[in-house]
Design a protein around this motif. Structure first.
Motif: not given
Length: 190
Positions: A14-41
């Motif tokens: 529960g400390v970091t953004t869960h990858p499952a919810i991020l994956e759902e966002l990525c799927k939506i963005l891909k449906e709209h032909h977006c180029e995706i970058y995911i970044g952090d430090s």
């Protein structure tokens, strides 16, 4: 997409953004032909933190970036020189995807605090030590928002941290919510 990848913590903590919810966002963005970058430090080894937190597995949707290794531009916030990865200033849309947690200095770690992870390298630790009041650290967060200007802000509040956060010191809670807003401060207030 700027998730919360604080450190090398498995998603179920529960400390970091869960990858499952991020994956759902990525799927939506891909449906709209977006180029995706995911970044952090992260506060430690960012590459390792992204791997352990499950964020690296999202590379099938786009490029996963370690902000510590990206070219940056220097800005001045509260008389301090702060580096921001150039990619955040060049993309069409910044999506900020925070994790709900309590925080020893700011009270909570939500969308405005999540931007702190855009600062590459060890400067984050220095800024924490030299700005140990709610007001001082919040002024830096406002400055980061003015520079990065995330256009969409989410809070992963399905499972979060309460108590001595934001890292592994708090207690895991089932908050059972996901919030979104175009305005970073509105979503944090709600």
């Amino acid at each position: 997409i700027k998730p919360n990848g604080l450190g090398a913590n498995e998603p179920e903590k529960g400390v970091t953004t869960h990858p499952a919810i991020l994956e759902e966002l990525c799927k939506i963005l891909k449906e709209h032909h977006c180029e995706i970058y995911i970044g952090d430090s992260s506060f430690a080894d960012t590459e390792h933190a992204l791997e352990v937190s499950g964020i690296t597995q999202l590379s099938k949707y786009g490029k996963v970036l370690d902000f510590d290794k990206e070219p940056f531009k220097t800005f001045e916030i509260q008389n301090k020189k702060i580096n921001i990865p150039k990619i955040l200033l060049e993309v069409d849309l910044v999506i900020n995807f925070a994790k709900i947690k309590t925080h020893m200095f700011t009270g909570v770690t939500l969308c405005s605090k999540n931007l702190y992870g855009c600062i590459p390298g060890k400067l984050k630790g220095y800024l924490h030590k030299s700005n140990q009041t709610h007001e001082k650290l919040s002024e830096i967060l406002i400055g980061l928002n003015d520079i990065i200007k995330p256009q969409l802000n989410f809070i992963d509040g399905i499972i979060g941290i309460e108590g001595n956060g934001p890292g592994t010191g708090g207690d895991k809670i089932n908050a059972g919510l996901v919030l979104a807003s175009k305005n970073i401060f509105s979503v944090d207030i709600i």
